[in-house]
Design a protein around this motif. Structure first.
Motif, PDB file in Angstrom:
ATOM      1  N   GLY A 334       1.226  -0.677  -0.071  1.00 53.48           N
ATOM      2  CA  GLY A 334       0.160   0.267  -0.161  1.00 53.48           C
ATOM      3  C   GLY A 334       0.610   0.917   0.416  1.00 53.48           C
ATOM      4  O   GLY A 334       2.087   1.082   0.230  1.00 53.48           O
ATOM      5  N   ARG A 335       0.220   2.165  -0.185  1.00 58.11           N
ATOM      6  CA  ARG A 335       1.040   3.721  -0.418  1.00 58.11           C
ATOM      7  C   ARG A 335       1.280   4.392   1.143  1.00 58.11           C
ATOM      8  O   ARG A 335       2.495   4.113   1.642  1.00 58.11           O
ATOM      9  CB  ARG A 335      -0.267   4.821  -1.230  1.00 58.11           C
ATOM     10  N   ARG A 336       0.305   4.233   2.351  1.00 60.47           N
ATOM     11  CA  ARG A 336       0.638   4.479   3.412  1.00 60.47           C
ATOM     12  C   ARG A 336       2.027   4.273   3.496  1.00 60.47           C
ATOM     13  O   ARG A 336       2.609   4.780   4.476  1.00 60.47           O
ATOM     14  CB  ARG A 336      -1.098   4.617   4.708  1.00 60.47           C
ATOM     15  N   LYS A 337       2.135   2.485   4.292  1.00 64.68           N
ATOM     16  CA  LYS A 337       3.175   2.438   4.560  1.00 64.68           C
ATOM     17  C   LYS A 337       4.548   2.857   4.218  1.00 64.68           C
ATOM     18  O   LYS A 337       5.545   2.752   4.724  1.00 64.68           O
ATOM     19  CB  LYS A 337       2.807   0.790   4.669  1.00 64.68           C
ATOM     20  N   LEU A 338       4.107   2.761   2.529  1.00 67.33           N
ATOM     21  CA  LEU A 338       5.839   3.530   1.944  1.00 67.33           C
ATOM     22  C   LEU A 338       5.658   5.554   2.797  1.00 67.33           C
ATOM     23  O   LEU A 338       7.118   4.797   3.049  1.00 67.33           O
ATOM     24  CB  LEU A 338       5.144   3.333   0.645  1.00 67.33           C
ATOM     25  N   MET A 339       4.987   6.278   2.537  1.00 67.57           N
ATOM     26  CA  MET A 339       5.002   6.940   2.961  1.00 67.57           C
ATOM     27  C   MET A 339       5.522   7.228   4.543  1.00 67.57           C
ATOM     28  O   MET A 339       6.457   7.950   4.874  1.00 67.57           O
ATOM     29  CB  MET A 339       3.784   7.833   3.028  1.00 67.57           C
ATOM     30  N   ILE A 340       5.222   6.461   5.237  1.00 72.62           N
ATOM     31  CA  ILE A 340       5.355   5.971   6.357  1.00 72.62           C
ATOM     32  C   ILE A 340       6.504   5.276   6.922  1.00 72.62           C
ATOM     33  O   ILE A 340       7.769   6.688   7.409  1.00 72.62           O
ATOM     34  CB  ILE A 340       4.528   5.403   7.535  1.00 72.62           C
ATOM     35  N   VAL A 341       7.533   5.373   6.601  1.00 77.23           N
ATOM     36  CA  VAL A 341       8.917   4.488   6.445  1.00 77.23           C
ATOM     37  C   VAL A 341       9.685   4.927   5.822  1.00 77.23           C
ATOM     38  O   VAL A 341      10.999   5.905   6.259  1.00 77.23           O
ATOM     39  CB  VAL A 341       9.289   3.141   5.575  1.00 77.23           C
ATOM     40  N   GLY A 342       9.127   5.909   4.284  1.00 73.81           N
ATOM     41  CA  GLY A 342       9.848   7.662   3.882  1.00 73.81           C
ATOM     42  C   GLY A 342       9.740   8.028   4.603  1.00 73.81           C
ATOM     43  O   GLY A 342      11.297   8.916   4.574  1.00 73.81           O
ATOM     44  N   SER A 343       9.103   8.662   5.481  1.00 75.62           N
ATOM     45  CA  SER A 343       8.472   9.585   6.481  1.00 75.62           C
ATOM     46  C   SER A 343      10.390   9.784   7.665  1.00 75.62           C
ATOM     47  O   SER A 343      10.762  10.488   8.135  1.00 75.62           O
ATOM     48  CB  SER A 343       7.801   9.985   6.522  1.00 75.62           C
ATOM     49  N   ILE A 344      10.502   8.912   8.087  1.00 76.58           N
ATOM     50  CA  ILE A 344      11.196   8.253   9.509  1.00 76.58           C
ATOM     51  C   ILE A 344      12.579   8.502   8.213  1.00 76.58           C
ATOM     52  O   ILE A 344      13.444   8.754   8.833  1.00 76.58           O
ATOM     53  CB  ILE A 344      10.915   6.614   9.785  1.00 76.58           C
ATOM     54  N   GLY A 345      12.835   7.895   6.893  1.00 75.42           N
ATOM     55  CA  GLY A 345      14.293   7.803   6.635  1.00 75.42           C
ATOM     56  C   GLY A 345      14.542   9.614   6.729  1.00 75.42           C
ATOM     57  O   GLY A 345      15.477   9.897   6.369  1.00 75.42           O
ATOM     58  N   TYR A 346      13.484  10.179   5.820  1.00 73.58           N
ATOM     59  CA  TYR A 346      13.913  11.571   5.549  1.00 73.58           C
ATOM     60  C   TYR A 346      14.628  12.159   6.755  1.00 73.58           C
ATOM     61  O   TYR A 346      15.407  12.795   6.628  1.00 73.58           O
ATOM     62  CB  TYR A 346      12.308  12.415   4.893  1.00 73.58           C
ATOM     63  N   ILE A 347      13.797  11.778   7.627  1.00 67.72           N
ATOM     64  CA  ILE A 347      14.268  13.019   9.457  1.00 67.72           C
ATOM     65  C   ILE A 347      15.455  12.398   9.390  1.00 67.72           C
ATOM     66  O   ILE A 347      15.602  13.419  10.048  1.00 67.72           O
ATOM     67  CB  ILE A 347      13.138  12.699  10.198  1.00 67.72           C
TER      68      ILE A 347
END
Length: 468
Positions: A334-347
């Motif tokens: 799904g889209r949301r799980k990728l966004m959550i992982v990506g957001s943490i990596g961004y930070i």
């Protein structure tokens, strides 16, 4: 490559006897071939976006630019991109997605040749502006077209091919810049860096005519028989072409809605807010500031010219790998799980880069932090943004909705890219610290607000968002 794709598409077009079974079968080579061609607009988008990163020093010297004027020069294409994204929705609705993509191919070609032969700063700005129009238009039309020809179970992966090609274009731009720079051909190196884009632009223009028109656009024009033929070949969500046609007609509701219907109204408020938030957060990560100025950032950290260009290639390759990983699993997790992982990596990556500049320990720490940041982008926002925005708007306003998301994306891009050189010249850590704070906001938004669209037909998504 061009001859192979042309032969492949011609051979595929002859396979009509099994077309009716495509919707229930596995891999669909015809759909994949059409997607690859449409996604070449994304490759040119990525190449055009990143190619200027290897030319900033030359442009500053040749045209005697200050830091402020250099920022404006980089942003000049973005001004065209903003207007291109804002204006692409109407021609996509009137002449179709395919016809608009063909026009964009011409703009890419003229821009590449014009930049290579520009005779002064003003002519360079004009041709970069044309390229910006093409990039902005491609960011709207390519994902819209691919979403509209793809069944729901493949849609995430198919639309994500556009982003994969964007990243591939970025990598090819970095690699091209590095190879041209390593040839030491003199003061005209920067012209060659821009000029090579003319070749894929010409290929894109020729191949786009081998793809079909969007079936949803055809239904909107009351050309149901043509739409039926396309759906037979590309596949359906329902398993029945006739049922699919009826669902599309119901979602369009042409008796009560039309392409001239008002877009900014309460009915479409939810997808509008989702698209604006997604696009704004994408750029508040600072991703394009990093992509445009990657060699400059590494030179600020003490790297030599060739070393900075080579490290840019490493950055581009990292993004390509993680975008590919995301593309493989986006329709499964799904889209949301990728966004959550990506957001943490961004930070994590942005905080590391901010600390590297603040403590003046750039070197390996800066490279590692930027690689984490780039990997997070490829796995999260980079893979999701165009898929998500192409899904959340109803058929009747999808092109205009995609245009709004793209317009927001490129407006924020221009603001971030224009200000980054000035901020970085004073204190590089403040820019990365600000981007990290914004990504904390994105993580909260994803968890609290963002809906999941995995595996749901475009028409059902419209219903789930409560749009009549």
């Amino acid at each position: 490559m061009g001859k192979v794709l042309i032969k492949y598409m011609h051979e595929t077009q002859k396979q009509t006897t099994v077309a009716s079974n495509i919707s229930t079968s596995g891999f669909n080579p015809y759909l994949f071939g059409c997607t690859l061609i449409a996604a070449l607009g994304g490759l040119l988008f990525g190449f055009d976006t990143a190619v200027i990163s290897g030319t900033t020093d030359a442009l500053k010297s040749v045209f005697a630019l200050s830091d402020n004027l250099l920022g404006f020069t980089v942003a000049s294409a973005l001004i065209g991109t903003i207007l291109g994204s804002l204006g692409a929705g109407r021609p996509a609705d009137v002449i179709g997605r395919r016809g608009t993509l063909a026009i964009l191919g011409v703009l890419y070609f003229v821009s590449a040749v014009g930049c290579a032969f520009s005779w002064d700063w003003w002519s360079f700005l004009a041709f970069r502006f044309l390229g910006g129009l093409a990039v902005g238009g491609a960011s709207v039309v390519s994902p819209t077209y691919i979403a509209e020809i793809s069944p729901a179970k493949y849609r995430g992966r198919m639309v994500a091919i556009t982003q994969f090609n964007v990243v591939l274009g970025i990598l090819l731009a970095y690699l091209s810049n590095y190879l041209i720079g390593s040839l030491h051909i003199g003061s005209h190196e920067w012209r060659w860096m821009f000029g090579v884009e003319a070749f894929p632009a010409a290929l894109f223009f020729l191949l786009i005519f081998l793809t079909p028109r969007s079936p949803r656009w055809l239904v909107g024009k009351r050309r149901e028989e043509e739409a039926r033929a396309v759906l037979k070949r590309c596949g359906t969500d329902t398993g029945s072409v006739d049922d699919e046609i009826r669902e599309i007609q119901h979602s369009l509701d042409l008796e009560h809605h039309g392409v001239r219907e008002r877009f900014y109204c309460r009915r479409y408020l939810k997808p509008i807010m989702l698209a604006v938030a997604m696009a704004a957060f994408n750029q508040l990560s600072g991703i394009n500031a990093v992509l445009y100025y990657t060699p400059s950032i590494f030179k600020m950290a003490g790297a030599g010219v060739e070393s900075a260009l080579l490290q840019s290639v490493i950055v581009g390759f990292t993004m390509l790998v993680f975008t590919m990983l995301a593309m493989i699993i986006i329709d499964h997790v799904g889209r949301r799980k990728l966004m959550i992982v990506g957001s943490i990596g961004y930070i994590i990556g942005l905080v590391g880069a901010a600390y590297a500049f603040y403590a003046k320990v750039e070197g390996p720490l800066l490279l590692a932090s930027l690689l984490v940041f780039i990997a997070a982008h490829g796995f999260g926002q980079g893979a999701v943004i165009w898929v998500f925005i192409s899904e959340i708007f109803p058929n009747r306003v999808r092109a205009r909705g995609q245009a709004l998301g793209s317009f927001t994306h490129w407006t924020m891009n221009a603001a971030i890219s224009w200000t980054f050189p000035m901020i970085a010249a004073v204190a590089g850590w403040t820019a990365f610290g600000f981007y990290a704070l914004c990504m904390v906001g994105q993580l909260v938004w994803v968890i609290m607000v963002m809906p999941e669209t995995k595996g749901i037909s475009l028409e059902k998504i419209q219903e789930e968002l409560g749009i009549e």
